[in-house]
Design an enzyme around this catalytic site. Structure first.
Site, PDB file in Angstrom:
ATOM      1  NE  ARG A   1      -1.146 -18.862  -3.509  1.00 38.95           N
ATOM      2  CZ  ARG A   1      -1.995 -18.329  -4.383  1.00 38.95           C
ATOM      3  NH1 ARG A   1      -1.572 -17.409  -5.231  1.00 38.95           N
ATOM      4  NH2 ARG A   1      -3.231 -18.701  -4.401  1.00 38.95           N
TER       5      ARG A   1
ATOM      6  NE  ARG B   1     -11.711 -16.473  -8.967  1.00 39.53           N
ATOM      7  CZ  ARG B   1     -10.885 -16.783  -7.981  1.00 39.53           C
ATOM      8  NH1 ARG B   1     -11.147 -17.768  -7.168  1.00 39.53           N
ATOM      9  NH2 ARG B   1      -9.784 -16.095  -7.813  1.00 39.53           N
TER      10      ARG B   1
ATOM     11  N   GLY C   1      -9.156  -9.639   3.075  1.00 39.71           N
ATOM     12  CA  GLY C   1      -9.478  -8.204   2.908  1.00 39.71           C
ATOM     13  C   GLY C   1     -10.856  -7.797   3.394  1.00 39.71           C
TER      14      GLY C   1
ATOM     15  CG  HIS D   1      -9.587 -16.492   2.455  1.00 40.31           C
ATOM     16  ND1 HIS D   1      -8.274 -16.479   2.862  1.00 40.31           N
ATOM     17  CD2 HIS D   1      -9.614 -15.755   1.316  1.00 40.31           C
ATOM     18  CE1 HIS D   1      -7.547 -15.766   2.015  1.00 40.31           C
ATOM     19  NE2 HIS D   1      -8.336 -15.322   1.055  1.00 40.31           N
ATOM     20  CG  LEU D   2     -15.484 -13.625   3.592  1.00 45.01           C
ATOM     21  CD1 LEU D   2     -16.587 -12.880   4.341  1.00 45.01           C
ATOM     22  CD2 LEU D   2     -16.081 -14.644   2.624  1.00 45.01           C
ATOM     23  N   GLY D   3     -11.859 -12.403   0.428  1.00 48.25           N
ATOM     24  CA  GLY D   3     -11.036 -11.395  -0.234  1.00 48.25           C
ATOM     25  C   GLY D   3     -11.587 -11.235  -1.630  1.00 48.25           C
ATOM     26  CG  ASN D   4     -10.364  -9.277  -5.669  1.00 48.34           C
ATOM     27  OD1 ASN D   4     -11.518  -9.136  -6.084  1.00 48.34           O
ATOM     28  ND2 ASN D   4      -9.396  -8.419  -5.911  1.00 48.34           N
ATOM     29  N   GLY D   5     -10.809 -13.281  -4.020  1.00 48.79           N
ATOM     30  CA  GLY D   5     -11.253 -14.670  -4.056  1.00 48.79           C
ATOM     31  C   GLY D   5     -11.870 -14.955  -2.696  1.00 48.79           C
TER      32      GLY D   5
ATOM     33  CG  ASN E   1       2.096 -15.852  -5.132  1.00 45.79           C
ATOM     34  OD1 ASN E   1       1.964 -16.538  -6.159  1.00 45.79           O
ATOM     35  ND2 ASN E   1       1.073 -15.371  -4.458  1.00 45.79           N
TER      36      ASN E   1
ATOM     37  CE  LYS F   1       1.630 -10.334  -2.811  1.00 48.33           C
ATOM     38  NZ  LYS F   1       0.283 -10.806  -2.541  1.00 48.33           N
TER      39      LYS F   1
ATOM     40  CG  MET G   1     -17.008  -5.573   0.159  1.00 38.80           C
ATOM     41  SD  MET G   1     -18.620  -5.939  -0.603  1.00 38.80           S
ATOM     42  CE  MET G   1     -18.853  -7.625  -0.163  1.00 38.80           C
TER      43      MET G   1
HETATM   44  P1  ADP Z   1      -6.957 -10.955  -2.673  1.00 34.23           P
HETATM   45  O1  ADP Z   1      -5.735 -11.239  -1.808  1.00 34.23           O
HETATM   46  O2  ADP Z   1      -7.847 -12.142  -2.877  1.00 34.23           O
HETATM   47  O3  ADP Z   1      -6.686 -10.170  -3.910  1.00 34.23           O
HETATM   48  P2  ADP Z   1      -7.765  -9.295  -0.430  1.00 34.23           P
HETATM   49  O4  ADP Z   1      -7.754 -10.298   0.667  1.00 34.23           O
HETATM   50  O5  ADP Z   1      -6.719  -8.257  -0.440  1.00 34.23           O
HETATM   51  O6  ADP Z   1      -7.894  -9.981  -1.833  1.00 34.23           O
HETATM   52  O7  ADP Z   1      -9.202  -8.576  -0.373  1.00 34.23           O
HETATM   53  C1  ADP Z   1      -9.597  -7.636  -1.335  1.00 34.23           C
HETATM   54  C2  ADP Z   1     -10.994  -7.201  -0.989  1.00 34.23           C
HETATM   55  O8  ADP Z   1     -11.016  -6.650   0.331  1.00 34.23           O
HETATM   56  C3  ADP Z   1     -11.546  -6.133  -1.917  1.00 34.23           C
HETATM   57  O9  ADP Z   1     -12.864  -6.451  -2.305  1.00 34.23           O
HETATM   58  C4  ADP Z   1     -11.552  -4.894  -1.041  1.00 34.23           C
HETATM   59  O10 ADP Z   1     -12.582  -4.021  -1.384  1.00 34.23           O
HETATM   60  C5  ADP Z   1     -11.826  -5.507   0.304  1.00 34.23           C
HETATM   61  N1  ADP Z   1     -11.482  -4.574   1.388  1.00 34.23           N
HETATM   62  C6  ADP Z   1     -10.290  -4.104   1.754  1.00 34.23           C
HETATM   63  N2  ADP Z   1     -10.429  -3.189   2.748  1.00 34.23           N
HETATM   64  C7  ADP Z   1     -11.760  -3.078   2.985  1.00 34.23           C
HETATM   65  C8  ADP Z   1     -12.574  -2.306   3.886  1.00 34.23           C
HETATM   66  N3  ADP Z   1     -12.016  -1.452   4.728  1.00 34.23           N
HETATM   67  N4  ADP Z   1     -13.913  -2.462   3.824  1.00 34.23           N
HETATM   68  C9  ADP Z   1     -14.471  -3.321   2.957  1.00 34.23           C
HETATM   69  N5  ADP Z   1     -13.772  -4.077   2.108  1.00 34.23           N
HETATM   70  C10 ADP Z   1     -12.440  -3.961   2.114  1.00 34.23           C
END
Ligand code: ADP
Length: 396
Positions: free
Chosen positions: A93, A241, A330, A208-212, A12, A19, A283
């Site tokens: 990717r 965003r 995440g 799908h709840l991460g940074n994105g 990636n 990565k 988060m």
């Molecule tokens: P990306 O791959 O899009 O950079 P990730 O899928 O790694 O993102 O998700 C990152 C997010 O997950 C951050 O907002 C982080 O705070 C949140 N996160 C990770 N662990 C926890 C947790 N234990 N509780 C709440 N949020 C979490």
């Protein structure tokens, strides 16, 4: 440890990062992984993990060629030795595959050039991926290279879901339509749900709840709607965003605020979402601020939840029902409070969360709803590298 299986090197490549992960797609094992960061800056950093060992280096790395050379030489030094691991392909990717790619593609010169042609639709991503693709093809000429596109899973979107209500002459001329993103994750997670339940005939929503962050609606294994659009800016509230916003906010900030288009782009993509609402995009930080009575943080969580409630409701309406709601990435995998707060707001659908199961931390796909819940609620950890490796292998 030698593997008797085939392995895939997953790459990636970002504009200043590389990565990688060596994956055994059959056993799902990650054999080694690493990250080169700050390529082209005065001090670059490499972290390589193999077995119990983590090797870190800090030194100048001029470009992606030097970065990949360094990765390959570290693999020779500390392992894994590629010859032992039967590396059969490299999987790359790629964020934007436009209308050209509805699945993985072998990278020959024509594919490479198409990825380049699609750069205007993903100016931050596709050119950066090409840096990795070009050096990997040069340094690893004996294996096939496969591109796996974030947009491919959403090529199945019906016309009404991917068409913006614009003058179609303009829209077609500039390829303005909804492409979606995070497709590799949505496809992996929704098919793992099907596999786990032993059923394909399902109406699923994947969050799908991460940074994105993105949501998708999947019927019988096919994506029918998704929240990201022309770019990954549309949809849910994300780390930095804003997601959905009245497009006229752009005209307003330009005309009244005197901001340039680049400044508005940066505002929406880098300084909005959780960061814009609270000052922090993480988060965990936002949650702890809210728990300590910070009103901005509580509002941010409510804005996030409100948007999620709207998407789950609208996708349920689009699909004419919902069988499974799945959390991943995440936040989705780890933030049991957010899952609980959302499911409380979805009680009207007959969603009933098992609070004990919801609180369990695990890396396994799992059901967290009660047996009498009308909607099955699941947590399914995503694994984009494994998904890329499997897709790459599927072409060989
Ligand atoms: P990306 O791959 O899009 O950079 P990730 O899928 O790694 O993102 O998700 C990152 C997010 O997950 C951050 O907002 C982080 O705070 C949140 N996160 C990770 N662990 C926890 C947790 N234990 N509780 C709440 N949020 C979490």
């Amino acid at each position: 440890m030698k593997t008797t299986h085939r392995t895939v090197l997953v790459i990636n490549s970002g504009s200043s990062s590389l990565k990688y992960q060596l994956v055994d797609p059959d056993s799902s094992a990650s054999i080694a992984s690493g990250l080169v960061e700050r390529i082209g800056e005065p001090i670059s950093a490499l972290e390589h993990r193999y077995g119990e060992e983590t090797v870190t280096r800090e030194e100048p790395i001029a470009d992606h060629t030097q970065a990949l050379r360094m990765v390959l030489s570290i693999c020779e030094e500390v392992g894994p030795n590629f010859a032992d691991y039967n590396v059969v392909a490299a999987g790359h990717r790629v964020v934007q595959g436009g209308e050209h790619f509805d699945g993985p593609a072998l990278i020959d010169d024509a594919t490479r050039n198409l990825i380049e042609e699609l750069s205007p639709l993903a100016p931050l991503h596709n050119p950066a991926h090409l840096k990795g693709i070009d050096v990997a093809r040069e340094l690893l000429p004996d294996v096939p290279h496969v591109a796996v596109f974030d947009t491919a899973f959403f090529q199945s979107l019906p016309a009404e879901a991917c068409t913006y209500a614009l003058d179609q002459e303009v829209a077609k001329k500039y390829a303005v339509r909804r492409y979606g993103a995070h497709g590799t994750s949505h496809q992996y997670v929704s098919s793992l749900v099907s596999e786990t339940l032993g059923r394909v005939d399902l109406k699923q929503i994947v969050l799908h709840l991460g940074n994105g962050a993105s949501a998708s609606a999947v019927v019988d294994g096919q994506a029918v709607d998704t929240s990201m659009g022309l770019t990954p800016l549309e949809g849910l509230v994300m780390g930095t965003r804003c997601g959905d916003i009245d497009p006229a906010a752009v005209f307003h900030l330009y005309r009244v605020g005197g901001m340039s288009i680049d400044e508005i782009d940066t505002l929406f993509n880098k300084a909005s979402g959780l960061k814009g609402l609270t000052g922090d995009n993480d988060m965990r930080v936002v949650r702890s601020l809210a728990d300590n009575g910070n009103e901005d943080a509580r509002l941010a969580l409510d804005v996030v939840l409100h948007r999620l409630v709207k998407y789950v409701g609208s996708y349920t309406a689009v699909m004419g029902g919902i069988d499974v709601l799945t959390f991943t990435a995440g936040i989705g995998e780890n933030d049991s409070d957010l899952r609980r707060e959302l499911c409380e707001r979805l009680q009207y659908l007959g969603v009933k969360l098992d609070l004990e199961k919801n609180a369990v931390r695990s890396k396994q796909p799992r059901v967290i709803s009660t047996p009498d819940s009308k909607v099955l609620v699941m947590v399914v950890p995503t694994n984009e590298e494994l998904a890329i490796a499997r897709q790459a292998l599927s072409l060989l």
